[in-house]
Every structure is written in structure tokens, then in C-alpha cells.
Design a protein around this motif. Structure first.
Motif, PDB file in Angstrom:
ATOM      1  N   PRO A 108     -48.122 -10.013 -14.746  1.00  0.00           N
ATOM      2  CA  PRO A 108     -47.109  -9.178 -14.086  1.00  0.00           C
ATOM      3  C   PRO A 108     -47.696  -8.039 -13.267  1.00  0.00           C
ATOM      4  O   PRO A 108     -47.167  -7.702 -12.206  1.00  0.00           O
ATOM      5  CB  PRO A 108     -46.263  -8.624 -15.229  1.00  0.00           C
ATOM      6  CG  PRO A 108     -46.853  -9.082 -16.486  1.00  0.00           C
ATOM      7  CD  PRO A 108     -47.935 -10.055 -16.206  1.00  0.00           C
ATOM      8  N   LEU A 109     -48.829  -7.472 -13.734  1.00  0.00           N
ATOM      9  CA  LEU A 109     -49.445  -6.393 -12.955  1.00  0.00           C
ATOM     10  C   LEU A 109     -49.947  -6.913 -11.600  1.00  0.00           C
ATOM     11  O   LEU A 109     -49.745  -6.277 -10.572  1.00  0.00           O
ATOM     12  CB  LEU A 109     -50.618  -5.774 -13.720  1.00  0.00           C
ATOM     13  CG  LEU A 109     -50.268  -4.765 -14.823  1.00  0.00           C
ATOM     14  CD1 LEU A 109     -51.534  -4.296 -15.520  1.00  0.00           C
ATOM     15  CD2 LEU A 109     -49.526  -3.578 -14.254  1.00  0.00           C
ATOM     16  N   SER A 132     -48.872  -9.576  -9.984  1.00  0.00           N
ATOM     17  CA  SER A 132     -47.707  -9.916  -9.157  1.00  0.00           C
ATOM     18  C   SER A 132     -47.089  -8.653  -8.572  1.00  0.00           C
ATOM     19  O   SER A 132     -46.666  -8.630  -7.415  1.00  0.00           O
ATOM     20  CB  SER A 132     -46.654 -10.650  -9.994  1.00  0.00           C
ATOM     21  OG  SER A 132     -47.222 -11.788 -10.576  1.00  0.00           O
ATOM     22  N   THR A 133     -47.049  -7.583  -9.380  1.00  0.00           N
ATOM     23  CA  THR A 133     -46.462  -6.324  -8.904  1.00  0.00           C
ATOM     24  C   THR A 133     -47.277  -5.756  -7.751  1.00  0.00           C
ATOM     25  O   THR A 133     -46.725  -5.336  -6.733  1.00  0.00           O
ATOM     26  CB  THR A 133     -46.410  -5.291 -10.054  1.00  0.00           C
ATOM     27  OG1 THR A 133     -45.721  -5.883 -11.150  1.00  0.00           O
ATOM     28  CG2 THR A 133     -45.697  -4.025  -9.625  1.00  0.00           C
ATOM     29  N   MET A 134     -48.605  -5.780  -7.919  1.00  0.00           N
ATOM     30  CA  MET A 134     -49.473  -5.263  -6.854  1.00  0.00           C
ATOM     31  C   MET A 134     -49.196  -5.987  -5.538  1.00  0.00           C
ATOM     32  O   MET A 134     -49.115  -5.375  -4.480  1.00  0.00           O
ATOM     33  CB  MET A 134     -50.945  -5.468  -7.232  1.00  0.00           C
ATOM     34  CG  MET A 134     -51.467  -4.507  -8.271  1.00  0.00           C
ATOM     35  SD  MET A 134     -51.464  -2.814  -7.695  1.00  0.00           S
ATOM     36  CE  MET A 134     -52.764  -2.871  -6.492  1.00  0.00           C
ATOM     37  N   TYR A 135     -49.058  -7.308  -5.639  1.00  0.00           N
ATOM     38  CA  TYR A 135     -48.825  -8.108  -4.434  1.00  0.00           C
ATOM     39  C   TYR A 135     -47.417  -7.847  -3.887  1.00  0.00           C
ATOM     40  O   TYR A 135     -47.216  -7.741  -2.680  1.00  0.00           O
ATOM     41  CB  TYR A 135     -49.013  -9.584  -4.787  1.00  0.00           C
ATOM     42  CG  TYR A 135     -48.843 -10.516  -3.623  1.00  0.00           C
ATOM     43  CD1 TYR A 135     -49.811 -10.604  -2.639  1.00  0.00           C
ATOM     44  CD2 TYR A 135     -47.710 -11.305  -3.510  1.00  0.00           C
ATOM     45  CE1 TYR A 135     -49.656 -11.443  -1.570  1.00  0.00           C
ATOM     46  CE2 TYR A 135     -47.544 -12.162  -2.447  1.00  0.00           C
ATOM     47  CZ  TYR A 135     -48.517 -12.230  -1.474  1.00  0.00           C
ATOM     48  OH  TYR A 135     -48.356 -13.068  -0.409  1.00  0.00           O
ATOM     49  N   SER A 136     -46.450  -7.718  -4.804  1.00  0.00           N
ATOM     50  CA  SER A 136     -45.060  -7.570  -4.368  1.00  0.00           C
ATOM     51  C   SER A 136     -44.808  -6.221  -3.698  1.00  0.00           C
ATOM     52  O   SER A 136     -43.901  -6.103  -2.869  1.00  0.00           O
ATOM     53  CB  SER A 136     -44.119  -7.718  -5.569  1.00  0.00           C
ATOM     54  OG  SER A 136     -44.372  -8.935  -6.216  1.00  0.00           O
ATOM     55  N   ILE A 137     -45.609  -5.224  -4.056  1.00  0.00           N
ATOM     56  CA  ILE A 137     -45.443  -3.897  -3.435  1.00  0.00           C
ATOM     57  C   ILE A 137     -45.617  -3.987  -1.917  1.00  0.00           C
ATOM     58  O   ILE A 137     -45.045  -3.206  -1.159  1.00  0.00           O
ATOM     59  CB  ILE A 137     -46.447  -2.892  -4.066  1.00  0.00           C
ATOM     60  CG1 ILE A 137     -45.974  -2.513  -5.464  1.00  0.00           C
ATOM     61  CG2 ILE A 137     -46.602  -1.639  -3.227  1.00  0.00           C
ATOM     62  CD1 ILE A 137     -46.981  -1.681  -6.241  1.00  0.00           C
ATOM     63  N   TRP A 197     -35.612  -2.768  -2.084  1.00  0.00           N
ATOM     64  CA  TRP A 197     -35.405  -3.134  -3.493  1.00  0.00           C
ATOM     65  C   TRP A 197     -34.015  -3.732  -3.672  1.00  0.00           C
ATOM     66  O   TRP A 197     -33.858  -4.775  -4.310  1.00  0.00           O
ATOM     67  CB  TRP A 197     -35.590  -1.872  -4.348  1.00  0.00           C
ATOM     68  CG  TRP A 197     -35.555  -2.119  -5.809  1.00  0.00           C
ATOM     69  CD1 TRP A 197     -36.498  -2.732  -6.567  1.00  0.00           C
ATOM     70  CD2 TRP A 197     -34.496  -1.760  -6.703  1.00  0.00           C
ATOM     71  NE1 TRP A 197     -36.108  -2.774  -7.875  1.00  0.00           N
ATOM     72  CE2 TRP A 197     -34.884  -2.182  -7.998  1.00  0.00           C
ATOM     73  CE3 TRP A 197     -33.268  -1.115  -6.552  1.00  0.00           C
ATOM     74  CZ2 TRP A 197     -34.078  -1.987  -9.112  1.00  0.00           C
ATOM     75  CZ3 TRP A 197     -32.484  -0.921  -7.674  1.00  0.00           C
ATOM     76  CH2 TRP A 197     -32.879  -1.345  -8.932  1.00  0.00           C
ATOM     77  N   SER A 204     -52.609 -12.244  -8.689  1.00  0.00           N
ATOM     78  CA  SER A 204     -51.876 -11.508  -7.648  1.00  0.00           C
ATOM     79  C   SER A 204     -51.280 -12.453  -6.599  1.00  0.00           C
ATOM     80  O   SER A 204     -50.299 -12.105  -5.944  1.00  0.00           O
ATOM     81  CB  SER A 204     -52.787 -10.496  -6.965  1.00  0.00           C
ATOM     82  OG  SER A 204     -53.881 -11.151  -6.378  1.00  0.00           O
TER      83      SER A 204
END
Lengths: 218, 282
Positions: A116-117, A119-124, B20, B66
Motif C-alpha cells: 500500500p505504501l 501504491s500510495t507513492m505512485y498514486s500521489i 480526490w 509502486s
């Protein structure tokens, strides 16, 4: 004698030999050089694997110092160090004592924390790109207008919301991709390749010495 | 500050909030918008359908966690397609990774797809996982010349390759008929092409993230790249083409809404810019 061994020419000669051992067998089929090239590649892979440990030591030094000095955001460094040590230990390939890829803690850290971390980095990126597009896509002059139009077409053509009602967008996007984009990217790639060749020749001839002595010029 | 100036300089925090909302809304309330099929996803499906029988295929996981939001759905869909055809076409599939997190991502896929029970494929006979190939381009070159010395044991069971029937006649890049790469950057296609396509003529198909797509164009035009799966939208189209709607299809509404927001903001910004220009504000 020791002066000669510390001579700058020795690493340059080693670099030249190693480079030529990879370049020549790529173009010529000479068995002896093929074998030597393969051995050199194995050496290189061993060095790469050893570099992983150097990375771990480097992270330990940087964040260890940060924790000791209570530098800014030092608390995060503790989390990093603890996570790194736990992940490294639980991931060791010793199945007989329950370690390795099937270890529960290792799996938890990978699936519930790292994934999840990551994925979050990429999604930002989605937030940054939206904000950047709003600010950059403004028709201040002809060049900016061209970027605005082509960028907007590509953005719209990537969303089913638009392409389902405006199917011609796909054709326009395909043209942008096939013609101006391909031509530009070819130019960029050829330019970069020529630059890489020039750098390689300079390195082989000992003119480019930035990789020696911490970037010195001697 | 006038309203026109404000519309040209919307605080980025409001933009983030809007982004968002626009992404979250369709995930909570799916819109079910129609999905036109593009040429890339069609070409990808046709290419995989036309892979000759008895082919040996390398699937390379050139991304880490990622890259999962965009690449994982297409990896799942492609593996589904390949494993479905494995029995009838006698494919041999070798999974490798040039990114160190690649095997861990593939583990997630195995947990989800369970190939043995779902597709009836046998590990070590129909497919095998060799794990991470360290050394980036050097590792690729070494793998091409001697796969057995580069990865003496497999990744899942940690046994010598000689124990697996699938590896019996597979030693070098010359024994491979196709490489399927899923990738987010370097090492990726250019490195593979230099070490595999140019010296051995191995064909390549690549699934990549959206930002890498422009860089793939020259390889596609030259024929070095046989098919390209460009990002999440194409993955969704491909899932629909093979009749297995999955993660990508469920994300397409969010893609549409986020792109709609970008277009709206660009339009608003430009209208405000030209209106203020005509009034002599700028």
C-alpha cells in the motif's frame, strides 16, 4: 613501486579493457573473447550483489547518525531502521526455522505495509499531474497552445468518458503518437546515443576521469 | 485579487481535494461508462492469440510494488490468457524479474490466480519461476548467454533447474520465442532489446505505465516491439476483450473522472486567462 601502483593510468587501463571486453564480442564472434566477456559479466554480477550490502551499511550510517543527533524527523529514521532490520531478518532464506518468503511477519510487512505504501507513492502522482496540467496547459503563445491542444487531446483520448462519445479523439491521438511523438522521441534517442558514444570514447581514452578519485580531474 | 485572477491561480490544495473527490466518487458509485476498444489492446490480444504452439515464453516482471496500480491488472489478464492457452498450445512459460520486487509482486499474483487449480498448469513442466536477475543490463546479457549458470535454482522451490523438465532444452536466448515484459522504467525495454532482440532476434511485447508510452513509440514503429499495452485504460479494454473484467475495468470510471477534472481545470484556466487578457489585466 608504490607510486606506480597508485598511478591514475592503472584504473583507466582496467576500465578500457573491461569496456572493450563487452563491446568487441557484441560485434565480432571470437570464442576466446566471448568466454572472457562472460566471465567478466559474472564478476560484475558478484560486485552488484555485494553492493546491496553497501547500500544497507550506507542506510544504517545515514539514519543511525540522524537518530544519534536527534536531527529533524529522526523519529521516521527509527521506523525505517526497525522495518529494514525486521524485513531483512524475517526474509532470510532459512525455512527450517520459519524464516523466508513464507514467514508471517515478512508477508504482513510486504502485503500490508510495503504494497500500500508503494501504491500510495505512485498514486500521489495523480494529484501533482492534475495541478501541473492546470498550470502548464495555458495558451500564452503559439508553442504553449500547441502543447495545450495536443496534451488535451491525448488526455481526453485516454478516458472512455470522452472516447465513447467522441471516437475521433482516438484517431487524433494515434496520429500524435505515430508522427510527431515518434519523430521527436527518435531525435531524443539518437542524440542521447551519440552523447553516450562520445562519453564512452572519452572514458576509454582516459580524457573523462570524473568516475575516478571522487570526481577529481587528475 | 479579481475572480479572473483567482481562477488562474486556484490553490493547489483545492485541486488536490477536487482530484480526490473525482477519483473517489466513481469508485463508490460506479458509472458503468461504455469502453471503446483501442488498437493497442486489440493488437495485444491478437498477438497473444497468434503465438505459435510449442512456444517458449519469458514473462519478465520489471516493476515493484509502486507500479502495481497500473501494471498489476494487465499482468493478471495476460497471465490468464497465456495459462488458458497453455494446455492447448503447449506453451512453456518462464517467469523472471529484473526488478528485485518483481518476484514478490508475482507471489501476490500466484496467491490470487492459483494457476495449478484454476488452469491445470503444472509447475516445472508448463511454467517455472526463476526469480530476480540481478545486475540490470549485465544480468540480462548473462541470462541470454547461459540461463542455467545465471539462475542455477528456481525461485519457488529452490531446486536445481536440472530437476525440472521444462528447462531441459532451454539454455540461452536462442531457445526463447517471445519475451513479455511489464515495466515501469530502467531496466526495461531498451536494455532487453540491446541484449536480446538485436543479437538473438527475440521478439518483444511490453506492457508499461502511461508516462513511458511516448518513449516506446520508436521501438513500435521500427518493429522491435511487436505489441504495446499502454497503461490502465488499455488494460481495461484488454480485460473486456478476453471476457474477464477485473481490476482495470473497475478503475476505468476513476480514470475518466480524473481526466474530466484535468480538462475542466485546463478550460477554466484558459478562459480566465483570455478574459483577463482582453480586459488588460495580464
Amino acid at each position: 613501486m608504490s607510486e606506480k601502483l597508485r598511478s591514475i593510468e592503472i584504473p583507466i587501463i582496467i576500465t578500457a579493457i573491461c569496456t572493450l571486453l563487452q563491446v568487441i564480442p557484441y560485434y565480432l564472434d571470437i570464442q576466446f573473447l566471448d568466454n572472457a566477456s562472460a566471465i567478466e559479466r559474472d564478476w560484475m554480477l558478484l560486485i552488484v550483489n555485494m553492493a546491496v550490502f553497501v547500500g544497507v551499511i550506507s542506510i544504517g550510517q545515514v539514519h543511525g547518525r540522524k537518530i544519534m543527533r536527534r536531527a529533524k524527523n529522526w523519529e521516521y529514521s527509527i521506523i525505517l531502521m526497525v522495518a529494514m532490520i525486521i524485513m531483512a531478518l524475517t526474509g532470510l532464506p532459512i525455512e527450517s526455522i520459519g524464516l523466508g518468503l513464507d514467514n508471517t511477519i515478512y508477508n504482513f510487512l510486504f502485503i500490508q505495509v510495503l504494497t500500500p505504501l508503494g501504491s500510495t507513492m505512485y498514486s500521489i502522482l495523480a494529484f501533482f499531474i492534475t495541478s501541473a496540467a492546470y498550470r502548464a496547459f495555458r495558451a500564452r503563445n503559439i508553442e504553449a497552445a500547441l502543447i495545450l491542444v495536443s496534451g488535451t487531446i491525448v488526455v481526453m483520448s485516454n478516458a472512455p468518458l470522452f472516447t465513447s462519445s467522441l471516437p475521433f479523439l482516438i484517431t487524433w491521438k494515434n496520429w500524435i503518437f505515430d508522427v510527431p511523438n515518434t519523430a521527436t522521441m527518435r531525435g531524443v534517442m539518437m542524440g542521447a546515443a551519440l552523447g553516450a558514444i562520445a562519453l564512452a570514447v572519452r572514458t576509454l581514452m582516459g580524457i573523462e576521469r570524473g568516475y575516478l578519485r571522487g570526481g577529481g580531474t587528475d | 485579487m479579481s475572480i479572473l485572477e483567482k481562477l488562474q491561480n486556484i490553490n493547489r490544495r483545492y485541486i488536490y481535494l477536487l482530484a480526490w473527490v473525482f477519483v473517489l466518487f466513481p469508485l463508490l458509485f460506479p458509472l458503468g461508462l461504455p469502453v471503446p476498444i483501442g488498437r493497442e489492446s486489440k493488437a495485444w490480444k491478437e498477438y497473444i492469440e497468434n503465438i505459435p504452439s510449442d512456444s517458449t515464453i519469458i514473462v519478465t516482471m520489471d516493476y515493484g510494488v509502486s507500479g502495481m496500480p497500473e501494471l498489476y491488472p494487465m499482468t493478471v489478464a495476460t497471465m490468464h490468457h497465456l495459462w488458458t492457452d497453455t494446455a492447448s498450445k503447449n506453451f512453456k512459460i518462464i517467469v523472471v524479474a529484473t526488478w528485485n520486487q518483481g518476484p514478490l509482486v508475482f507471489d501476490t499474483l500466484l496467491d490470487q490466480m492459483n494457476p495449478a487449480s484454476t488452469y491445470g498448469v503444472v509447475y516445472g513442466e508448463d511454467w517455472i519461476e526463476l526469480g530476480w536477475i540481478p545486475g540490470s543490463e549485465t544480468g540480462m546479457a548473462a541470462l541470454a548467454t547461459d540461463m542455467w549458470s545465471q539462475t542455477p535454482k528456481d525461485f519457488l522451490e529452490n531446486r536445481p533447474l536440472s530437476e525440472y523438465p521444462i528447462m531441459e532444452n532451454i539454455k540461452t536466448a536462442e531457445d526463447i520465442d517471445l519475451v513479455v515484459s511489464f515495466e515501469t522504467g530502467t531496466p526495461g525495454l531498451p536494455e532487453w532489446l540491446r541484449q536480446w532482440n538485436t543479437p538473438y532476434g527475440t521478439p518483444f511485447i511490453v506492457g508499461c505505465i502511461g508516462v513511458s508510452v511516448p518513449g516506446m513509440a520508436p521501438y513500435l514503429a521500427s518493429g522491435q516491439l511487436a505489441a504495446l499495452m499502454p497503461g490502465l485504460t488499455a488494460s481495461g479494454e484488454y480485460e473486456l476483450l478476453i471476457g474477464r473484467p477485473g481490476l482495470a475495468v473497475s478503475g476505468l470510471d476513476a480514470v475518466s473522472m480524473s481526466h474530466l477534472l484535468v480538462v475542466l481545470l485546463v478550460v477554466v484556466g484558459n478562459i480566465a486567462f483570455f478574459a483577463s487578457k482582453s480586459k488588460g489585466v495580464n
